[in-house]
Design an enzyme around this catalytic site. Sequence first.
Site, PDB file in Angstrom:
ATOM      1  N   ASP A 535       0.944  -1.409   0.405  1.00  0.00           N
ATOM      2  CA  ASP A 535      -0.057  -0.388  -0.115  1.00  0.00           C
ATOM      3  C   ASP A 535       0.464   0.938  -0.125  1.00  0.00           C
ATOM      4  O   ASP A 535       2.121   1.277   0.075  1.00  0.00           O
ATOM      5  CB  ASP A 535      -0.818  -0.124   1.104  1.00  0.00           C
ATOM      6  CG  ASP A 535      -2.348   0.932   1.703  1.00  0.00           C
ATOM      7  OD1 ASP A 535      -2.388   1.604   0.265  1.00  0.00           O
ATOM      8  OD2 ASP A 535      -2.109   1.187   2.161  1.00  0.00           O
ATOM      9  N   GLU A 538       2.679   5.220  -3.655  1.00  0.00           N
ATOM     10  CA  GLU A 538       2.485   6.269  -4.475  1.00  0.00           C
ATOM     11  C   GLU A 538       4.115   7.162  -5.042  1.00  0.00           C
ATOM     12  O   GLU A 538       4.075   7.531  -5.820  1.00  0.00           O
ATOM     13  CB  GLU A 538       2.016   6.817  -4.609  1.00  0.00           C
ATOM     14  CG  GLU A 538       0.385   6.854  -4.567  1.00  0.00           C
ATOM     15  CD  GLU A 538      -0.063   5.606  -3.571  1.00  0.00           C
ATOM     16  OE1 GLU A 538       0.916   5.768  -2.253  1.00  0.00           O
ATOM     17  OE2 GLU A 538      -0.846   5.137  -4.002  1.00  0.00           O
ATOM     18  N   ASP A 611      -9.232   4.015  -1.417  1.00  0.00           N
ATOM     19  CA  ASP A 611      -9.600   4.475  -0.534  1.00  0.00           C
ATOM     20  C   ASP A 611     -11.551   5.010  -0.871  1.00  0.00           C
ATOM     21  O   ASP A 611     -11.378   6.632  -0.837  1.00  0.00           O
ATOM     22  CB  ASP A 611      -9.449   5.502   0.365  1.00  0.00           C
ATOM     23  CG  ASP A 611      -8.113   5.071   1.295  1.00  0.00           C
ATOM     24  OD1 ASP A 611      -7.998   3.542   0.747  1.00  0.00           O
ATOM     25  OD2 ASP A 611      -7.298   5.677   1.868  1.00  0.00           O
TER      26      ASP A 611
HETATM   27  C1  NOJ Z   1      -4.537   2.827   3.231  1.00  0.00           C
HETATM   28  C2  NOJ Z   1      -5.386   2.298   1.982  1.00  0.00           C
HETATM   29  O1  NOJ Z   1      -5.658   2.786   1.286  1.00  0.00           O
HETATM   30  C3  NOJ Z   1      -6.039   1.724   3.449  1.00  0.00           C
HETATM   31  O2  NOJ Z   1      -6.931   0.264   1.685  1.00  0.00           O
HETATM   32  C4  NOJ Z   1      -5.703   0.990   4.000  1.00  0.00           C
HETATM   33  O3  NOJ Z   1      -6.592   0.921   4.880  1.00  0.00           O
HETATM   34  C5  NOJ Z   1      -4.636   2.239   5.014  1.00  0.00           C
HETATM   35  N1  NOJ Z   1      -3.632   2.649   3.843  1.00  0.00           N
HETATM   36  C6  NOJ Z   1      -4.423   1.418   6.703  1.00  0.00           C
HETATM   37  O4  NOJ Z   1      -3.063   1.048   5.855  1.00  0.00           O
END
Ligand code: NOJ
Length: 973
Positions: A535, A538, A611
């Site tokens: 994750d 970017e 998200d």
């Molecule tokens: C951002 C991610 O997009 C999300 O899916 C994740 O739960 C949080 N970071 C925490 O790791």
Amino acid sequence: MKVLGTSALTSTLVLLSILPQTLAVKAGDFRTCSQSGFCRRGRALASRAKEGIASWRSPYSVDPSTLSLSPEQSSFAAAVTSSLYPDVKFSLEVRLHEDGVARVRMDEVDGLKKRYDEAARWALVAEPQVSQDIKWTIGKTDARVAYGKGFELLVEFAPLRVVLRKGGKEQVVVNGRGLLHMEHFRQKAEEPAPVEPSEEGSDEQTVLKVENVRAWFEGESEDAYWEESFSGWTDSKPKGPESLSLDIDFPNHAHVYGIPQHATSLSLPTTTGEDPFFNDPYRLYNADVFEYVASATTSLYGSIPLMHAHSADSTVGVFHVVGSETWIDVAHSSAKSTETQWISESGILDLFILPGPTPADVFAQYARLTGTAPLPAHWALGYHQCRWNYVSTDDVRGVQKRFDEEDMPVDVFWLDIEYSEGHKYFMWDKKSFPDPVDMMNDVAAVGRKMVVIVDPHIKRSDDYPVYKLAQELDVLVKQKGGETDYDGWCWPGSSVWVDFFNPKSWAFWSSLFNPKQGSQWSWTDSTEDVYIWNDMNEPSVFNGPEITMPKDNVHYGGWEHRDIHNINGMILPNVTARGLVERGEIAKRPFVLTRSFFAGSQRYGAMWTGDNLGTWEHMAVGLKMTLANSIAGMPFTGSDVGGFFGNPEPEMLVRWYHVGAFAPFFRAHAHLDTKRREPYLLDEPYKGIVRDILRLRYSMLPIWYTAFRETSVTGLPIIRPHYVVFPNDPNGFALDDQYFIGSSGLLVKPVTRPDVTEETVYLPENQVYYDYFTNQAYRGAAKGKNIVVPAALHQIPLLIRGGSILPTRERPRRASSLMKNDPFTLRVALDNKSRARGELYLDDGVTFSHKDGQIVWREFVAEKEKKGKTVRLSSRDLAGANTATAVESVALATYDPQNSFARSIGGVRVEKIVVVGLISKPSSVSVEGGSQLQWEYVAGVAAGEKKEGVASVLTIKDPRVDVASDWAIVIKA
Ligand code: NOJ
């Protein structure tokens, strides 16, 4: 059940108090084009061109005296000059590949600095082969080459213009509007010297009247050339201006698709009109956008600079391999044509023109460039249960138990960042996770897997081996100046980032997953049943400009972060996947989920749309985004089921499970602040509906896996929008809320609105389509037709196109691995002419033995005798048949029908065959050359009739045939 582990809670609270801004980030914290110097300059160029429409002429031209052909004559190189800066030199190279793809490269020669020219190295799977038999003809004013099915590529010299034609019609025009501009490197103090006008060219005479030619083209002032500030951040721009603008137009193509990732419709809306939400170009700048807007041109987590342009008689693609921030304006200039302008901050011009002419051709051409998504582990197609966070080993065990008690299938449990001690990934928080290996083994005992998150930010902490090792190896990203390790803030607080552009970092990172490698520290508190989620790559930096790294940070080779920003996220999943493959005694297929991606990321795993919000709008746009990713080469994709933020009401959650079950990647996930929403927590009837949806997904795994095989060798997407399947039907070109699954013939339209009881589905052809659940026959029409189907909460509009044979496994199991030896059901959905065809692909689903031909790949065909009504259904070996593509023939070279995998499932039967749409009740049903079979027939509408209504259904119980052998069944009229 604990709600949150103490240390997890503490670390989260500490973080929130340090970083309140991370929760307040809004789309407004990201630049618009007018807040970005180079985008402003690019758009201003376009407006000046528009204003001076009659006199505007590109200053760039090819110097024919410098042109040199390559020995095989399918490429040429030449010098390009700009009348703005006669002393600056540019090089142009145009190559034609074996498959008709053209590559146009332009760079500055002997400039004060070097433009970044390595983007293709990361995106391409291999250096493409130039054609041996396509030869250019070089004339005085142009170079041209004719090839393939009526294609012609033309490079006009003055001004430089590149045109792809098909059948004499222009399909792609590069620099037709004269917006090409490669800003050369210059000295800061350089005074704009007046340019001596050139003598030639009547159009130029008009230009010459302009007092300062450069001002005419570049504008009056040096707009943000040397420094730029945004939101309190200053970008030092040590190299000065180096942006690249390019117009690429698609005469005769009304629709353009691709350039993910944006939350918008599949057919990309105009960005240059009056619409206040679509008056900024589509931005490609990988970004962690908090609570992103469900309809916008703003950038998101990944970038693929690939665009398809489509019309009823042509599909073309352009792929501009640039790793820097890029903005793309789209204008549907007429009912028939589309104009685009691509503005990148840095990098060379490296443009691939994919001639098509069909969508399938464009997919193959793009796949030859950037590779395909490899076949994932079979379990990865099952249901994934995630949440931020399952807070302890017992919590995980408890969730697993509840799934089992409720008979809900699930394959994977996920752990988000709170498993780790102080967000030091790999290090378990032993207070809440005292026995991680036991927990993993408990999950694996029922044939399931776990996925654990490993983010790229590394806590700056001397007791963290990963930090110490990376520091000692000197593989960390440097801050401006290139001397000191860059420090930024992310979940752990003060963090550093591995510079994955540095080759030294690769083995270091992969080895972290591999306890059997030498002396370096590795993750021993793990097992081979654990896979990885990357994750925040970017990269997300909470206290950085636009929540990422400063652009003047320095990477390996001295390149600035600005040059490689969009590529950055793709290397982490690559080296993570490599580590997973290398860690065991037997190499197993890796699974890595990435949030950030670039062209070529499909080679390393799955991605999701980040998200999203628990709203109907996000549910609907997630589907469109999944389609956009799919057609841009990232087929293993999906959105968070339920929405990451918020607490969806049961109706929405149920609908979201339908959306997820019909996406290639099917995972539920939720934010830390949301209420628990595992499906077993729902009340009836919702719980039962979701159980059925999960079971439906599992019963259809053979269909999904067969579709994944196809994408892995052809590049065709797994989920296919209408323009891909029916490229000649204009009614389908803007459709993005219903789609087909692989080549199976399944057409699905998930419901993404509240209070729905029925839904309209578009049928694109004169063919019968059957309701998957009721066998209701609907009729399409040659020019397309809308039908209305039932869509109450427990129903998803799911139709089978007449002419399809679907293999399913109907026995509910707790996990997909437990279905290995389950028998199959074949659903034969006859078409108007009482025919049908389908495929089934199987292998061990775990190792790479499929590459050695350890597979079963069957074709099922139903045909009606010419005169008469008898239908013969047969099964034959496809792997042994001569239908393999080039990629497959490598894998199939060693194929033996008696391979050990085929033998291992030798006893797996077809337990039921359902034939839908037979003309009349059979007189007998038997295995060809064998015994009579038991069957039941319920009369109904026949496939070839004009009527609608429930179709006739023949059910053959236990047909006594094996799935992996040749057989035929005769259904006598
Ligand atoms: C951002 C991610 O997009 C999300 O899916 C994740 O739960 C949080 N970071 C925490 O790791």
